[in-house]
Design an enzyme around this catalytic site. Structure first.
Site, PDB file in Angstrom:
ATOM      1  N   HIS A 177      -2.605   7.718   6.581  1.00  0.00           N
ATOM      2  CA  HIS A 177      -2.868   6.479   5.849  1.00  0.00           C
ATOM      3  C   HIS A 177      -4.346   6.112   5.992  1.00  0.00           C
ATOM      4  O   HIS A 177      -5.012   5.823   5.004  1.00  0.00           O
ATOM      5  CB  HIS A 177      -1.957   5.371   6.387  1.00  0.00           C
ATOM      6  CG  HIS A 177      -2.021   4.108   5.587  1.00  0.00           C
ATOM      7  ND1 HIS A 177      -1.722   4.053   4.246  1.00  0.00           N
ATOM      8  CD2 HIS A 177      -2.362   2.843   5.953  1.00  0.00           C
ATOM      9  CE1 HIS A 177      -1.867   2.813   3.812  1.00  0.00           C
ATOM     10  NE2 HIS A 177      -2.260   2.064   4.823  1.00  0.00           N
ATOM     11  N   HIS A 193      -9.770   2.398  -0.628  1.00  0.00           N
ATOM     12  CA  HIS A 193      -8.330   2.154  -0.525  1.00  0.00           C
ATOM     13  C   HIS A 193      -7.786   1.836  -1.914  1.00  0.00           C
ATOM     14  O   HIS A 193      -8.058   0.776  -2.479  1.00  0.00           O
ATOM     15  CB  HIS A 193      -8.088   0.980   0.422  1.00  0.00           C
ATOM     16  CG  HIS A 193      -6.656   0.827   0.848  1.00  0.00           C
ATOM     17  ND1 HIS A 193      -5.617   1.483   0.238  1.00  0.00           N
ATOM     18  CD2 HIS A 193      -6.092   0.084   1.846  1.00  0.00           C
ATOM     19  CE1 HIS A 193      -4.476   1.148   0.815  1.00  0.00           C
ATOM     20  NE2 HIS A 193      -4.740   0.302   1.806  1.00  0.00           N
ATOM     21  N   CYS A 218       0.804  -1.225   0.000  1.00  0.00           N
ATOM     22  CA  CYS A 218       0.000   0.000   0.000  1.00  0.00           C
ATOM     23  C   CYS A 218       0.836   1.273   0.000  1.00  0.00           C
ATOM     24  O   CYS A 218       0.321   2.351  -0.312  1.00  0.00           O
ATOM     25  CB  CYS A 218      -0.948   0.005   1.195  1.00  0.00           C
ATOM     26  SG  CYS A 218      -1.848  -1.540   1.403  1.00  0.00           S
TER      27      CYS A 218
END
Length: 990
Positions: free
Chosen positions: A298, A336, A163
């Site tokens: 995040h 995401h 990620c």
């Protein structure tokens, strides 16, 4: 760490196709989540985890023709690659540069990707594995394809740290810039949700949000919703961006990357590592955490992840401070984006700093009380937060599932002082040339329409800065449009008309080479008071070069010829002033054009015009020519008056009898077969005029006070013959109107200039020699009025040549000069546009990005061994976008009409080649025409050439085996390959 400027951005996220759409989504608090598109997979197969997510509209669209990618290769390419290529083009345009300008430079490409899902989906069936699939499924090719198609030679690498991949890519790009590996870098990432597999992993880990939405820092947070996304930023060292005058969105002050190491699980986040990476980034930037106004976290919306991150943020930012540090996460809007998550957050932060306002956080109204944000010095934004004047700082975090963490610190762009030339307000009605290019005529019309719509939305005002911006960005593709305008209303109308009626747009045709230009310098008789005065006001370049000529003439003339010209002084008609004035105008116009990139292939001067022509050709220096011109004017002015000149629409033989009756008359100029100038006493010329008029022959008296180019000027010629002249062989071919041919080894010395005064001007034969020698596409007249172009048109010496004049008359302005540049640009010239504009107009203005074709779709579930079903574009094939200038071979073929592949039925060799190309490339058969070029038009690479070789040999057994070395010279086009193979068959059959 040195400062890095973010100078260009492009992105596409769910519900936000483009930078402005992304910012609008953030500011209105919108969300881009929705049901799974039908072309991905059936959501009902996995309803628990895959019913919703964030998906990019039209993610299967790819303009393969633009990037010269065959349909078969495009179908085999990882969709991430297909998204990144147009994104890179648009980001570079947004940085204020035409992407083609960077070809061959050490530009770096750093791309974050995650997983490798495409390879798993396509390479598992071993029976279907192909070289195209092998290259198409490689993660490294995500960056390498950009470098290949744009011809970048700097570092090129893909990063997979899960990620955090794209933010790590930005960190590596900044490091590469600071170490000097590259001067420009593209950095970012892409993510496409191709299958539900990772969603199933999230579900089994208890991390999947049932509704497919991330709810960062909310009491309702219940897991991750997956989403698509692609984003790239263009990075440069701050000092370079400032020096080039680029718009700067934000400045990367420092960044850091670390790893969790052996913590409480390979996929679990680690608070202490997160704290350390923040601290490291701030130390590298030389910034204390209390100065950071907000952090783009995040923030995935998992209970454990949010808690750990808030604890780390509080430990770093919870120092005593007047205002809590604002935090947020764009995952609330998008979901995401995994490998593209870091770049999504970075772009959001850069835009917030650029607009000086931080968007509100979704779900802030249901803040999770367990996070204890207030006591940790943190807060969620329930409404947008305006940033104060001065520098503002913001952090961006991105944490990888495997423990690789990244953090970047951004700052608002510095205020830049105005350049010295830009301090005065520029004229609002200044002229400019607006340019648009496309890879096909249809693409040009698409982009004309997009630009017209954008310009029409602007308030009406000056268009020069927009034009300058278009010259820097919207050039380099083969089909060109250029229009001269002064304001945005005029520009919008011109663009709209061209888009709606493409046959009226000169730019709809592709230039197959650069224009071949010759300069024609006019002589005495074209002068007038105030000549070029408006051009002088409107053109900085012309002002500068007229000043140069004035400075060279002043010591010999004793006065300023510039003031004489611009003041409208009637003395400009007297020879002692007319000749220096015309020389100054001719020199300044020629130098202005050459400064703008219009380099003559040859020059010609008519009488006095030969002096400026000689300077332009390098045969005389400016000072030497100025001295001679002033002396020439003085000598002629001292001659007794009484002579004159007439222009007659007849040939010299037709006038021989009359001249014999009037012995004082001579032929002064042979301008054309029926275009003669006579010189002599006024009374003799009057009698000839009366006689010719009675016969119906057109006669015009010229506005001169002497019988130039006649024996009456012998005293002046004798004086000039004694002058010492410093001259050199012309560096540019010069057609001599003294000899009536191209100048070869004869020096332009005192004898040349003395003879030139009293001998006839041989314009007709000189122009014929020039046309024969260089085959010009354009003749440009250099002088304050149009004279020589009319002569050339009457004489018929230059058929098919376009005539241009940058100062065609008394009202000549900057628009005429700009029109000349626009016409040459449409025909293939790439001018030095900077010199057309005043410094105050050289300001970057945002322009809509390039509009790619949406005609081709490459479905994510399509069998990769088959070419996609798509509409067949009409021939000829689209040219390569990054190659604006064709090769000589291209130019040789330019005159032939495109051949239809149906003609191959009469040529079995051509038919075999067409069928083989169609099979290897996956093109519709109509697309493979005789003129299609393998590399530029059809996108063939070395692997495909080998496949083509094997298929051609199988279809044409009589060819036998042909080596690659033998084949390569024939691989210009489909037609040249067929001709080569036909010759091989003839030789081997003999």
């Amino acid at each position: 760490m040195g400062d890095i400027a973010i100078v260009g951005i492009d992105c596409a996220f769910p519900g936000a196709a483009g930078v402005q759409a992304y910012w609008d989504l953030l500011m209105r608090g919108g969300a881009g989540t929705g049901p799974v598109p039908a072309q991905r997979w059936e959501a009902r197969e996995f309803p628990a985890v895959c019913g919703n997510g964030g998906f990019i509209d039209d993610a299967d669209v790819f303009d393969s023709d633009f990037f010269s990618v065959t349909p078969r290769e495009a179908a085999a390419m990882d969709p991430h690659h297909r998204l990144l290529l147009p994104c890179a083009w648009r980001a570079l345009e947004d940085s204020g540069r035409a992407p083609g300008e960077l070809a061959g430079t050490e530009t770096g490409v750093f791309v974050g990707v995650m997983g490798g899902e495409w390879g798993r989906l396509t390479m598992s069936d071993l029976a279907r594995v192909t070289p195209l699939l092998g290259a198409g499924s490689s993660a490294g090719m995500a960056a390498n394809r950009i470098s290949y198609h744009f011809n970048f030679t700097g570092p090129s690498l893909a990063v997979d740290t899960a990620c955090s991949s794209s933010l790590v890519a930005v960190h590596l790009a900044a490091s590469s810039l600071l170490t000097g590996e590259c001067d420009t870098a593209l950095a970012g990432g892409a993510n496409i949700v191709l299958s539900p597999s990772l969603g199933l992993v999230y579900e089994q880990l208890g991390l999947a949000a049932p509704d497919g939405r991330c709810k960062p820092f909310s009491a309702d947070a219940d897991g991750i919703g997956r989403s698509d996304g692609v984003g790239l930023v263009v990075l440069r060292r701050l000092e370079d961006a400032l020096a080039d005058g680029q718009r700067i969105y934000a400045v990367l002050r420092g960044s850091a990357v670390n790893q969790d190491g052996r913590s409480n699980g390979v996929i679990a986040p680690n608070r202490w590592s997160q704290q350390r990476v923040l601290g490291s980034a701030y130390r590298r930037a030389g910034v204390t955490p209390d100065r950071v106004a907000f952090v783009e976290a995040h923030g995935t919306g998992t209970v454990l992840g949010d808690a750990i991150e808030c604890a780390a943020l509080g430990a770093v930012h919870g120092v005593p401070r007047d205002t809590p540090c604002a935090i947020g996460s764009v995952k609330g809007n998008l979901g995401h984006t995994e490998g593209a998550a870091g770049i999504a957050g970075l772009i959001k932060t850069a835009l917030a700093l650029h607009h000086r306002i931080v968007p509100a956080s979704l779900f802030a109204d249901r803040e999770n009380p367990r996070l204890r944000l207030g006591e940790r010095g943190l807060r969620l934004l329930k409404s947008p937060m305006r940033l104060p004047r001065g520098e503002s700082l913001a952090g961006v975090s991105s944490f990888g599932m495997g423990g690789t963490n990244a953090h970047a610190l951004l700052a608002t762009a510095p205020r830049t002082p105005l350049a010295a030339g830009a301090r005065t307000a520029p004229a609002r009605d200044a002229v400019g040339v607006f340019t648009v290019t496309g890879d096909t005529p249809d693409a040009l019309r698409r982009n004309l329409a997009a630009q017209a719509e954008a310009v029409a939305r602007r308030p009406r005002g000056g268009a020069a800065a927009l034009c300058w911006s278009s010259n820097r960005v919207k050039t380099g593709l083969p089909h060109r449009f250029a229009v001269t305008v002064r304001d945005t209303g005029e520009l919008a109308d011109a663009l709209r008309e061209a888009a709606e009626r493409p046959e009226t747009a000169a730019g709809a045709a592709r230039p197959w080479g650069r224009p071949v230009v010759a300069f024609l310098f006019t002589g005495q008789g074209t002068e007038h008071p105030g000549m070029t005065a408006r051009l002088h006001r409107e053109s900085p370049a012309y002002r500068r070069h007229l000043d140069e000529a004035d400075a060279a003439l002043a010591p010999y003339l004793g006065t300023s010829v510039r003031e004489l010209i611009l003041g409208g002084d009637e003395r400009v008609h007297r020879s002692e002033f007319a000749q220096p004035a015309l020389f100054a105008v001719g020199y300044a116009l020629a130098r202005t054009l050459t400064t703008l990139g219009v380099t003559p292939a040859a020059v010609l001067g008519h009488s006095l015009g030969e002096y400026a022509a000689a300077v332009t050709a390098g045969a005389l220096g400016l000072d030497e020519a100025a001295r001679l011109v002033v002396r020439r004017g003085e000598l002629m002015s001292d001659l007794p008056r009484g002579g004159g000149m007439i222009a007659v629409a007849a040939g010299p033989d037709d006038l021989a009898e009359m001249r014999a009756r009037e012995p004082g008359t001579v032929v002064a100029a042979l301008n054309g077969p029926a275009d003669t100038v006579l010189s002599g006493p006024l009374d003799a010329l009057a009698r000839i005029t009366k006689d010719l008029t009675a016969r119906g022959v057109r006669v015009r008296r010229l506005p001169v006070a002497h019988a130039f180019h006649s024996p009456l000027l012998a005293p002046a010629a004798a004086e000039l013959r004694t002058a010492a002249v410093r001259c050199a062989p012309p560096a540019v071919p010069l057609a001599s109107t003294r000899y009536g041919r191209m100048l070869r080894h004869e020096p332009m010395d005192a004898d040349y200039w003395a003879d030139q005064i009293e001998e006839p001007v041989l314009m007709d034969t000189a122009l014929g020699a020039l046309v024969s020698d260089i085959a010009p596409t354009h003749l440009i007249e250099i002088g304050p009025r149009s004279q020589l172009l009319q002569i050339a048109a009457r004489g018929g010496r230059a058929p098919g040549v376009e005539f241009l004049h940058p100062a065609p008359g008394e009202d000549a302005s900057g628009r005429d000069l700009a029109d000349t540049l626009a016409a040459l640009h449409r025909c293939g010239l790439d001018p030095f546009w900077e010199e057309l504009y005043a410094p105050g107009h050289r300001v970057a203005e945002p322009l809509p990005p390039y509009v790619f074709s949406t005609a081709h779709r490459y479905g994510h579930r399509q069998p990769p061994h088959a070419a996609p079903q798509q509409p067949a574009p009409p021939p000829p094939p689209a040219p390569a976008p990054l190659r604006a200038v064709p090769s000589p071979a291209d130019e040789d073929r330019a005159g032939s009409a495109p051949g239809a592949c149906g003609r191959a039925a009469d040529d079995p060799v051509l038919l075999a080649v067409v069928e083989a190309v169609t099979e290897v490339g996956g093109y519709p058969r109509e697309r493979v025409v005789r003129e299609a070029r393998f590399h530029e038009d059809l996108g063939f690479d070395s692997v495909m050439i080998m496949q083509l070789k094997n298929r051609v040999e199988a279809r044409l057994p009589r060819v036998g085996e042909v080596s690659v070395q033998q084949l390569l010279p024939a691989l210009c086009s489909v037609g040249t390959l067929a001709e080569f193979l036909g010759e091989v068959i003839m030789v081997r059959s003999a």
